[in-house]
Design an enzyme around this catalytic site. Structure first.
Site, PDB file in Angstrom:
ATOM      1  N   HIS A 159       0.848  -1.190   0.000  1.00  0.00           N
ATOM      2  CA  HIS A 159       0.000   0.000   0.000  1.00  0.00           C
ATOM      3  C   HIS A 159       0.884   1.241   0.000  1.00  0.00           C
ATOM      4  O   HIS A 159       0.689   2.135  -0.810  1.00  0.00           O
ATOM      5  CB  HIS A 159      -0.939   0.009   1.211  1.00  0.00           C
ATOM      6  CG  HIS A 159      -1.951   1.115   1.151  1.00  0.00           C
ATOM      7  ND1 HIS A 159      -3.036   1.181   2.000  1.00  0.00           N
ATOM      8  CD2 HIS A 159      -2.051   2.226   0.355  1.00  0.00           C
ATOM      9  CE1 HIS A 159      -3.759   2.262   1.719  1.00  0.00           C
ATOM     10  NE2 HIS A 159      -3.169   2.916   0.734  1.00  0.00           N
TER      11      HIS A 159
ATOM     12  N   GLU B 162       0.692   7.912  -3.830  1.00  0.00           N
ATOM     13  CA  GLU B 162       1.583   7.529  -2.735  1.00  0.00           C
ATOM     14  C   GLU B 162       2.832   8.402  -2.706  1.00  0.00           C
ATOM     15  O   GLU B 162       3.292   8.806  -1.633  1.00  0.00           O
ATOM     16  CB  GLU B 162       1.967   6.047  -2.855  1.00  0.00           C
ATOM     17  CG  GLU B 162       0.813   5.094  -2.593  1.00  0.00           C
ATOM     18  CD  GLU B 162       0.214   5.286  -1.208  1.00  0.00           C
ATOM     19  OE1 GLU B 162       0.967   5.311  -0.218  1.00  0.00           O
ATOM     20  OE2 GLU B 162      -1.022   5.433  -1.110  1.00  0.00           O
TER      21      GLU B 162
ATOM     22  N   HIS C  22       2.894  10.963   0.402  1.00  0.00           N
ATOM     23  CA  HIS C  22       3.805  10.446   1.417  1.00  0.00           C
ATOM     24  C   HIS C  22       5.287  10.566   1.023  1.00  0.00           C
ATOM     25  O   HIS C  22       6.111  10.993   1.825  1.00  0.00           O
ATOM     26  CB  HIS C  22       3.484   8.977   1.704  1.00  0.00           C
ATOM     27  CG  HIS C  22       2.088   8.751   2.181  1.00  0.00           C
ATOM     28  ND1 HIS C  22       1.667   9.108   3.438  1.00  0.00           N
ATOM     29  CD2 HIS C  22       1.006   8.200   1.563  1.00  0.00           C
ATOM     30  CE1 HIS C  22       0.388   8.784   3.592  1.00  0.00           C
ATOM     31  NE2 HIS C  22      -0.037   8.239   2.462  1.00  0.00           N
TER      32      HIS C  22
END
Length: 229
Positions: A64, A118, A122
């Site tokens: 993930h 992502e 992040h």
């Protein structure tokens, strides 16, 4: 009026001024969450799922993300809008990404939207440690070094739709990798609690696993399903 600076003070002043003008990237974080998800649990919900354009993923945990985090439980996000995802920077990793970091969102995609999210949410917050290519390669390597499915199957815990104790799942993973996992559950279409995601922690230099300084919020039932995929 003339303002005089000592050389060191002048440098600091110029750095601050530069930060203000170009939006400084927040680089302070304490550790990473490395999160893997079970595709059977992603798909076995009322929302369901869509297989990526490359076909049904392997029956294995998929990545993930790798998420910078603070010890107080908060996390930085979207730290550098000036450094968007660029697939050309990870062209040598795409085949591995499709296998180990597949998208299951609908409509079917090739993964780039997932990976872009992502990185931009992040990954940009870890730029002091990992540039774009190394962010993805490091995460892929962490997946290779933490074979969650094998750890569970070695303990007799199989993705067969049966229920297993939460404690036995945690113990099986910790016995295999020597670090305590945190388990996230979701609910299947009938509302039953099931094994969804496994969180492990990585040090702030992204060099290896550590014991988690803090776990996320949320609870699983004491016995949870491990659905097939």
């Amino acid at each position: 009026m003339t303002i005089k600076f000592q050389s060191s003070a002048l440098i600091k002043f110029l750095l601050v001024a530069q930060c203000v003008s170009v939006l400084c990237v927040a680089q302070d974080f304490d550790f990473f969450y490395f999160v893997q998800q079970w595709p059977g649990s992603y798909c076995d919900t009322k929302k369901s799922c869509c297989y990526p354009k490359s076909g049904k993923p392997d029956s294995d945990f998929g990545i993930h993300g790798l998420w910078p985090n603070y010890k107080d439980g908060n996390y930085p996000s979207n730290c550098d809008p000036n450094n968007p995802f660029d697939e050309s920077k990870i062209s040598d990793l795409v085949s591995r990404m499709q296998q180990d970091w597949p998208t299951l969102a609908c409509p079917s995609g090739d993964g780039t939207e997932f990976w872009s999210h992502e990185w931009e949410k992040h990954g940009t917050c870890s730029e002091s440690v990992l540039e774009q290519h190394s962010y993805f390669q490091t995460t892929l390597d962490l997946k290779n070094n933490t074979n969650l499915l094998q750890a569970l199957q070695d303990a007799g815990i199989n993705p067969d739709g049966n229920s297993y104790s939460l404690g036995s799942i945690k113990d099986a993973i910790k016995s295999a990798i020597n670090y305590t996992p945190w388990i996230e559950c979701n609910n299947d279409a009938d509302g039953n609690s099931q094994l969804y995601q496994v969180y492990l922690c990585v040090d702030s230099s992204a060099s290896g696993l550590i014991e988690c300084p803090v776990f996320p919020h949320g609870k699983c039932a004491s016995t949870i399903e491990f659905p097939s995929f």
